[in-house]
Design a protein around this motif. Structure first.
Motif, PDB file in Angstrom:
ATOM      1  N   GLN A 186      11.778 -23.202  15.119  1.00 50.97           N
ATOM      2  CA  GLN A 186      12.801 -21.980  15.353  1.00 50.97           C
ATOM      3  C   GLN A 186      11.919 -20.994  15.721  1.00 50.97           C
ATOM      4  OE1 GLN A 186      15.225 -21.341  11.716  1.00 50.97           O
ATOM      5  NE2 GLN A 186      16.858 -22.596  12.768  1.00 50.97           N
ATOM      6  N   ILE A 189      10.371 -27.805   5.743  1.00 50.87           N
ATOM      7  CA  ILE A 189      10.528 -26.314   5.993  1.00 50.87           C
ATOM      8  C   ILE A 189       9.723 -25.829   6.881  1.00 50.87           C
ATOM      9  CG2 ILE A 189      10.741 -23.946   5.069  1.00 50.87           C
ATOM     10  CD1 ILE A 189      13.313 -25.570   4.289  1.00 50.87           C
ATOM     11  N   GLU A 190       8.518 -26.201   7.143  1.00 51.18           N
ATOM     12  CA  GLU A 190       7.326 -25.952   7.811  1.00 51.18           C
ATOM     13  C   GLU A 190       7.719 -26.282   9.139  1.00 51.18           C
ATOM     14  OE1 GLU A 190       3.323 -27.554   6.884  1.00 51.18           O
ATOM     15  OE2 GLU A 190       2.437 -25.550   7.835  1.00 51.18           O
ATOM     16  N   VAL A 240      10.010 -30.852   0.751  1.00 50.87           N
ATOM     17  CA  VAL A 240      10.587 -29.640   1.252  1.00 50.87           C
ATOM     18  C   VAL A 240       9.750 -28.798   1.898  1.00 50.87           C
ATOM     19  CG1 VAL A 240      11.764 -27.395   0.494  1.00 50.87           C
ATOM     20  CG2 VAL A 240      12.356 -29.731  -0.802  1.00 50.87           C
ATOM     21  N   ALA A 241       8.767 -28.477   1.291  1.00 47.10           N
ATOM     22  CA  ALA A 241       7.634 -27.633   1.875  1.00 47.10           C
ATOM     23  C   ALA A 241       7.075 -27.886   3.324  1.00 47.10           C
ATOM     24  CB  ALA A 241       6.411 -27.440   1.162  1.00 47.10           C
ATOM     25  N   LEU A 261      10.413 -27.123  10.396  1.00 51.29           N
ATOM     26  CA  LEU A 261      11.811 -26.519  10.841  1.00 51.29           C
ATOM     27  C   LEU A 261      11.640 -25.057  11.423  1.00 51.29           C
ATOM     28  CD1 LEU A 261      14.789 -26.137  11.342  1.00 51.29           C
ATOM     29  CD2 LEU A 261      15.078 -26.024   9.047  1.00 51.29           C
ATOM     30  N   ALA A 262      10.774 -24.230  10.521  1.00 52.02           N
ATOM     31  CA  ALA A 262      10.269 -22.894  11.032  1.00 52.02           C
ATOM     32  C   ALA A 262       9.510 -22.819  12.011  1.00 52.02           C
ATOM     33  CB  ALA A 262       9.391 -22.478   9.638  1.00 52.02           C
ATOM     34  N   GLN A 263       8.596 -23.844  12.350  1.00 53.99           N
ATOM     35  CA  GLN A 263       7.957 -23.977  13.492  1.00 53.99           C
ATOM     36  C   GLN A 263       8.710 -24.130  14.854  1.00 53.99           C
ATOM     37  OE1 GLN A 263       4.528 -23.149  13.363  1.00 53.99           O
ATOM     38  NE2 GLN A 263       4.791 -22.778  15.535  1.00 53.99           N
TER      39      GLN A 263
END
Lengths: 115, 115, 115, 115
Positions: free
Chosen positions: B38, B31-32, B27-28, B34-36
């Motif tokens: 975005q 998410i990392e 997950v981490a 995806l966050a990058q």
């Protein structure tokens, strides 16, 4: 003075600015769609994260830990489906935008050739 | 008391928490990524918009208006290519994430079946 | 035609558009500063969250749990200081922007009164 | 095995994890409030920008140009008031958060001193 300017401006600007106005309306429409996709994605991602954070903060024994992991799995499955859907929306919007830009460029060339 | 807890916790938790830890690391990592994507998209979109806004604010005659429209066209072409690229990255990341979730779910079922 | 338009446009537009151009440059400058504050805040918040998520995913025994909580405390202290700083920056920028808008409005009134 | 773990975990974890749970709930509550402020700010700023972009794209003569500038002025006045309000909300939330962190730190010290 304003009247003169307005008259000249109105008379001559129609032919001159018309492709620019059409182009700017296209830009505005596409930016609006892109902004909506990004706003929805940000809101969806933020609300999911906050919900999971609140569930994680309630973990106090093995049962709540198992519940949290189940809820993470559901959230992550939903999030990855959302990513796939958003990805397809973005790709499609980017392609549509390119086609519109091409069409407008061709119109400009034709208009120039006629003049 | 802490020693007792730590001993029990360490002995028993390895088997119990191991799939959860593996899942949380997945997950981490996702998410990392995806966050990058975005963050980069937001930064790219914001900087392009601000540049165009500054160029628009300099429009004071027909020449600068034509220059602005040319610069809009370039910016919009770049932005639509970026949307296509980001869309494909998102779709791919969403699919990879789904596959990893499936693999982890299958591992859990196997582990439960053995126990 | 373009020459006519350009001549009229250039001659008359200087007096007419000058306050609008000044205003649009002010808008562009303020939007740029606001966008930078928001981009920095989003990047800072996202990177902190991702770091904490990665640390949380490594929790596997009591020691790493205590380490995670210490790291949460540090991160949250930094985040709340950042919120205070960003809040003051936003308030100040909002106030400056209002003063500039007031000044421009007064200039416009004076210019209209003279004309 | 699960029963053993669950029993030990439940018995001992209450005293041990209770401050951590309290802290994590505080973190979750504050992150939720911060996320809401940022989401609202982003949505508000994006919708205002898109509205202005659409109005700008309709500019085709002097009248619509004057209308656009009046609408920019209104939008910018609203935006700067919003920045002042958001700035105060952020500062206040940051300060509240700091006070809560201090209170929790003091409770932890007291609890340690008693033990």
């Amino acid at each position: 003075m304003y009247n003169d300017l307005m008259k000249t401006f109105t008379e001559q600007s129609e032919q001159f600015f018309s492709p620019a106005i059409k182009f700017n309306q296209l830009v505005a429409k596409n930016i609006e769609q892109l902004a909506q996709i990004q706003l929805d994605a940000t809101e969806n991602f933020t609300k999911t994260s906050v919900e999971q954070l609140k569930t994680a903060a309630e973990v106090k024994d093995v049962k709540s830990f198992i519940d949290f992991n189940a809820s993470q799995l559901t959230a992550m499955n939903k999030l990855s489906q959302q990513m796939i859907d958003d990805g397809q929306k973005l790709t499609q919007l980017g392609n549509e935008f390119k086609e519109h830009l091409d069409a407008i460029s061709k119109d400009s060339v034709k208009a120039t050739a006629k003049a």
